[in-house]
Design an enzyme around this catalytic site. Structure first.
Site, PDB file in Angstrom:
ATOM      1  N   LYS A 172      15.930 -28.602  39.971  1.00 25.81           N
ATOM      2  CA  LYS A 172      16.654 -29.879  39.888  1.00 25.81           C
ATOM      3  C   LYS A 172      18.129 -29.571  40.159  1.00 25.81           C
ATOM      4  O   LYS A 172      18.853 -29.064  39.316  1.00 25.81           O
ATOM      5  CB  LYS A 172      16.513 -30.527  38.508  1.00 25.81           C
ATOM      6  CG  LYS A 172      16.889 -32.006  38.612  1.00 25.81           C
ATOM      7  CD  LYS A 172      17.811 -32.538  37.566  1.00 25.81           C
ATOM      8  CE  LYS A 172      19.240 -32.312  37.483  1.00 25.81           C
ATOM      9  NZ  LYS A 172      20.152 -33.043  38.352  1.00 25.81           N
ATOM     10  N   GLY A 225      25.511 -24.565  33.816  1.00 22.98           N
ATOM     11  CA  GLY A 225      26.237 -25.817  33.632  1.00 22.98           C
ATOM     12  C   GLY A 225      27.095 -25.725  32.391  1.00 22.98           C
ATOM     13  O   GLY A 225      27.419 -24.631  31.904  1.00 22.98           O
ATOM     14  N   SER A 226      27.450 -26.868  31.862  1.00 25.63           N
ATOM     15  CA  SER A 226      28.369 -26.876  30.724  1.00 25.63           C
ATOM     16  C   SER A 226      27.652 -26.472  29.429  1.00 25.63           C
ATOM     17  O   SER A 226      26.425 -26.598  29.316  1.00 25.63           O
ATOM     18  CB  SER A 226      28.953 -28.276  30.558  1.00 25.63           C
ATOM     19  OG  SER A 226      27.911 -29.180  30.262  1.00 25.63           O
ATOM     20  N   GLU A 247      23.604 -20.030  31.762  1.00 20.27           N
ATOM     21  CA  GLU A 247      24.957 -19.623  32.192  1.00 20.27           C
ATOM     22  C   GLU A 247      25.862 -20.813  31.924  1.00 20.27           C
ATOM     23  O   GLU A 247      25.789 -21.821  32.639  1.00 20.27           O
ATOM     24  CB  GLU A 247      24.959 -19.254  33.676  1.00 20.27           C
ATOM     25  CG  GLU A 247      23.979 -18.162  34.060  1.00 20.27           C
ATOM     26  CD  GLU A 247      24.196 -16.868  33.320  1.00 20.27           C
ATOM     27  OE1 GLU A 247      25.323 -16.613  32.882  1.00 20.27           O
ATOM     28  OE2 GLU A 247      23.220 -16.127  33.144  1.00 20.27           O
ATOM     29  N   CYS A 281      33.428 -20.744  37.443  1.00 20.64           N
ATOM     30  CA  CYS A 281      33.302 -20.389  36.030  1.00 20.64           C
ATOM     31  C   CYS A 281      34.108 -19.145  35.691  1.00 20.64           C
ATOM     32  O   CYS A 281      34.484 -18.948  34.545  1.00 20.64           O
ATOM     33  CB  CYS A 281      31.843 -20.203  35.655  1.00 20.64           C
ATOM     34  SG  CYS A 281      30.989 -19.035  36.704  1.00 20.64           S
ATOM     35  N   GLU A 380      37.993 -26.175  28.553  1.00 19.91           N
ATOM     36  CA  GLU A 380      37.720 -25.755  29.934  1.00 19.91           C
ATOM     37  C   GLU A 380      38.154 -26.861  30.897  1.00 19.91           C
ATOM     38  O   GLU A 380      37.556 -27.931  30.924  1.00 19.91           O
ATOM     39  CB  GLU A 380      36.222 -25.487  30.090  1.00 19.91           C
ATOM     40  CG  GLU A 380      35.864 -24.948  31.452  1.00 19.91           C
ATOM     41  CD  GLU A 380      34.362 -24.816  31.653  1.00 19.91           C
ATOM     42  OE1 GLU A 380      33.600 -25.634  31.110  1.00 19.91           O
ATOM     43  OE2 GLU A 380      33.955 -23.885  32.370  1.00 19.91           O
TER      44      GLU A 380
HETATM   45  P1  NDP Z   1      26.584 -30.105  33.705  1.00 18.39           P
HETATM   46  O1  NDP Z   1      26.220 -29.390  32.466  1.00 18.39           O
HETATM   47  O2  NDP Z   1      27.148 -31.453  33.625  1.00 18.39           O
HETATM   48  O3  NDP Z   1      25.328 -30.223  34.694  1.00 18.39           O
HETATM   49  C1  NDP Z   1      24.589 -29.101  35.125  1.00 18.39           C
HETATM   50  C2  NDP Z   1      23.189 -29.538  35.520  1.00 18.39           C
HETATM   51  O4  NDP Z   1      22.506 -30.006  34.353  1.00 18.39           O
HETATM   52  C3  NDP Z   1      23.148 -30.679  36.517  1.00 18.39           C
HETATM   53  O5  NDP Z   1      22.052 -30.508  37.375  1.00 18.39           O
HETATM   54  C4  NDP Z   1      22.949 -31.890  35.603  1.00 18.39           C
HETATM   55  O6  NDP Z   1      22.378 -33.009  36.257  1.00 18.39           O
HETATM   56  C5  NDP Z   1      21.987 -31.304  34.585  1.00 18.39           C
HETATM   57  N1  NDP Z   1      21.925 -32.023  33.311  1.00 18.39           N
HETATM   58  C6  NDP Z   1      22.843 -32.852  32.769  1.00 18.39           C
HETATM   59  N2  NDP Z   1      22.413 -33.304  31.572  1.00 18.39           N
HETATM   60  C7  NDP Z   1      21.196 -32.756  31.358  1.00 18.39           C
HETATM   61  C8  NDP Z   1      20.241 -32.817  30.295  1.00 18.39           C
HETATM   62  N3  NDP Z   1      20.456 -33.546  29.209  1.00 18.39           N
HETATM   63  N4  NDP Z   1      19.110 -32.112  30.414  1.00 18.39           N
HETATM   64  C9  NDP Z   1      18.881 -31.356  31.502  1.00 18.39           C
HETATM   65  N5  NDP Z   1      19.729 -31.251  32.543  1.00 18.39           N
HETATM   66  C10 NDP Z   1      20.889 -31.924  32.467  1.00 18.39           C
HETATM   67  O7  NDP Z   1      27.574 -29.115  34.455  1.00 18.39           O
HETATM   68  P2  NDP Z   1      28.393 -29.362  35.786  1.00 18.39           P
HETATM   69  O8  NDP Z   1      27.443 -29.670  36.895  1.00 18.39           O
HETATM   70  O9  NDP Z   1      29.486 -30.324  35.458  1.00 18.39           O
HETATM   71  O10 NDP Z   1      29.006 -27.907  36.080  1.00 18.39           O
HETATM   72  C11 NDP Z   1      30.210 -27.458  35.529  1.00 18.39           C
HETATM   73  C12 NDP Z   1      29.944 -26.579  34.325  1.00 18.39           C
HETATM   74  O11 NDP Z   1      29.132 -25.491  34.712  1.00 18.39           O
HETATM   75  C13 NDP Z   1      31.201 -25.974  33.759  1.00 18.39           C
HETATM   76  O12 NDP Z   1      31.184 -26.051  32.357  1.00 18.39           O
HETATM   77  C14 NDP Z   1      31.121 -24.516  34.178  1.00 18.39           C
HETATM   78  O13 NDP Z   1      31.775 -23.625  33.328  1.00 18.39           O
HETATM   79  C15 NDP Z   1      29.657 -24.291  34.166  1.00 18.39           C
HETATM   80  N6  NDP Z   1      29.321 -23.162  35.022  1.00 18.39           N
HETATM   81  C16 NDP Z   1      28.999 -21.961  34.435  1.00 18.39           C
HETATM   82  C17 NDP Z   1      28.728 -20.842  35.211  1.00 18.39           C
HETATM   83  C18 NDP Z   1      28.353 -19.557  34.579  1.00 18.39           C
HETATM   84  O14 NDP Z   1      27.920 -18.658  35.306  1.00 18.39           O
HETATM   85  N7  NDP Z   1      28.496 -19.366  33.288  1.00 18.39           N
HETATM   86  C19 NDP Z   1      28.797 -20.911  36.685  1.00 18.39           C
HETATM   87  C20 NDP Z   1      29.131 -22.211  37.183  1.00 18.39           C
HETATM   88  C21 NDP Z   1      29.385 -23.298  36.376  1.00 18.39           C
HETATM   89  P3  NDP Z   1      23.326 -34.127  36.901  1.00 18.39           P
HETATM   90  O15 NDP Z   1      24.018 -33.474  38.020  1.00 18.39           O
HETATM   91  O16 NDP Z   1      22.364 -35.159  37.323  1.00 18.39           O
HETATM   92  O17 NDP Z   1      24.257 -34.574  35.812  1.00 18.39           O
END
Ligand code: NDP
Length: 478
Positions: A172, A225-226, A247, A281, A380
């Protein structure tokens, strides 16, 4: 506007409900792709397809699986221009970076294909008459949920190792750049994998991602993600005790010691701060600059920021494109305003470039005279904003660096290497970069420290996360 379909069980499909959503070009704000908006029933079909493909794919000879991954790497390279232009159009990545990102994604598949054969089981000595060994197996059906910040790479860095060791996948991608995820499905569909081995469903994280995380027939979630979303996924996944590799967020300290080579540090950190509009990140979240070189650092950072050409990401002269969305731009602007309100000084940027009327653009921004306790230094920001704090010999610099709910990585710049290396043990982070920032295919990334994640990604260790070890004991003395 181009209409896209999802990839489920080897077929290109609309969502069962027929609902769609659109993705935008962040450089213009125009709608560019219409994407299926999946629901629970679509997720169920994708998981079912992945489950059906698992016995075929997981029992295939490793050499055959690796051959399929080499084909994916070749197909990515053959389609590099088109994939790079998708990164440009749907993410706003400047072309010169986008093309590198695409070749980097090909390398991920090649690396996984080459190294998976060496990730074998282990013989365990148990004495005469018996045999005991550890057999490495794929975890099973894996749900992969990726962020928008480096879309092609984020999809590749999870798909490649998961597939290489025999898992089947439901990806996804982030909604904002769904088309890029679907392009990866198109590439993979050319490599002759059994239908259902890779499925891509598009739609909101809160429903589609959550359906995947809580699905009883999904064995593992690989997520980037976050931290907030990560916690929700962990809660969903806990219902069926799924393995999770996460991550998550970071707010990485960069310690610039009094004897740092400022020019060298800015070549690396400045690039990391403004490349991809700071949506990395591993980018520094807060700089602690020693008072003896504070003014030099600020002056040189402004000079550096002035060299960063902001503009149309399709233009090969552009160094920094737009931020990914209006919402994210507003969030970053809110942090800048909050920083100023709490007493920090806007040294450079902070506004939209005057020559760009449309799109989600922001100038490279430098905020100085910040303090450790300000919101902009504690949270962040994830944008092209350098937040600079002055420190002196009186400060406990490692305590400041460690005072965060995150522990992703830390940057240290000093020409006194023994002094810099003394910090390695004290910094409570998953990666320490001293006088550099390097990430290669062989290196791992990620950490289980604080709210920055669980487990590893990349390298052999990241691939091992997609496997389980089965203990086998045989008594042959009967
Ligand atoms: P999000 O957490 O908003 O989204 C990440 C993914 O999760 C998207 O596909 C999103 O879908 C999906 N998602 C959102 N809500 C849910 C849920 N309740 N259940 C399951 N999936 C869900 O992160 P961002 O896309 O905004 O990315 C930025 C973040 O990612 C930053 O915090 C950054 O630090 C982190 N990051 C960490 C890295 C690491 O290696 N540690 C590397 C890169 C980024 P949708 O798009 O539809 O909202």
């Amino acid at each position: 506007m181009e209409k896209c379909k999802m990839y489920i069980g080897g077929n290109w499909e609309d969502s069962g409900s027929g609902k769609t959503f659109t993705t935008l070009n962040p450089a213009t704000g125009e709608e560019i792709f219409s994407v299926p908006c999946a629901d629970q029933a679509d997720v169920d079909r994708a998981v079912k397809a992945a489950r059906a493909a698992l016995p075929v794919w997981s029992r295939m000879k490793q050499s055959e699986r690796s051959k399929a991954l080499y084909k994916i790497a070749d197909a990515i390279r053959e389609n590099a221009e088109e994939m790079a232009m998708l990164e440009v159009r749907e993410h706003g990545t400047p072309y010169n970076d986008a093309i590198g990102v695409v070749y980097g994604a090909a390398d991920k598949f090649e690396y996984a294909a080459g190294t998976a054969p060496t990730l074998m089981g282990r013989h365990v000595p148990v004495g005469d008459g018996a045999l005991s060994y550890l057999q490495r197996e794929p975890v099973g059906v894996v749900g992969l949920i990726t962020p928008w910040n480096l879309p092609t790479i984020m999809n590749a860095v999870k798909l490649a190792p998961a597939l290489a060791v025999g898992n089947t996948c439901v990806l996804k991608p982030a909604s904002i750049n769904s088309r890029i995820g679907l392009k990866m499905a198109e590439i993979i569909s050319q490599a002759g994998l059994p239908p259902g081995t890779v499925n891509v469903v598009t739609g909101p994280g809160g429903s589609v991602g959550s359906a995947l995380a809580s699905h009883p027939d999904v064995d593992m979630i690989g997520f980037t993600g976050s931290s907030e979303t990560g916690k929700q996924i962990l809660a969903d996944a806990a219902k069926t005790v799924k393995k999770c590799v996460m991550e998550l967020g970071g707010n990485n300290p960069a310690i610039i010691m009094e004897d740092a080579d400022v020019d060298a540090s800015l070549k690396v950190l400045g690039w990391r701060q403004f490349n991809n509009s700071g949506q990395h990140c591993s980018a520094p979240g807060r700089y602690y600059v020693h008072e003896r070189i504070y003014d030099e650092f600020l002056n040189k950072y402004v000079a550096y920021a002035k060299t960063v050409t902001v503009g149309d990401p399709a233009d090969k002269k552009t160094v920094m494109g737009p931020l990914v969305s209006q919402e994210h731009l507003e969030k970053v602007q809110w942090y800048i305003e909050k920083g100023i309100e709490e007493g920090a000084r806007l040294l450079y940027g902070g506004v939209r470039p005057g020559n760009l009327e449309k799109g989600f653009f922001l100038m490279p921004t430098i905020i100085c005279d910040a303090s450790h306790h300000m919101t902009i230094a504690k949270e962040e920001v994830f944008g092209p904003v350098a937040v600079i704090i002055r420190y002196s010999d009186k400060d406990d610099i490692t305590a400041l660096a460690n005072d965060s709910p995150y522990g992703l990585c830390a940057h240290v710049w000093t020409q006194n290497l023994p002094k810099g290396m003394k910090l390695i043990n004290d910094l409570h982070v998953g990666a320490v970069f001293i006088n550099c920032q390097m990430l290669t295919n062989e290196q791992l990334w990620g950490t289980s420290i604080k709210e920055s994640g669980l487990g590893k990604e990349g390298g052999m260790e990241g691939m091992a996360e997609f496997t389980d070890l089965k203990l086998v004991c045989v008594n042959y003395d009967i």
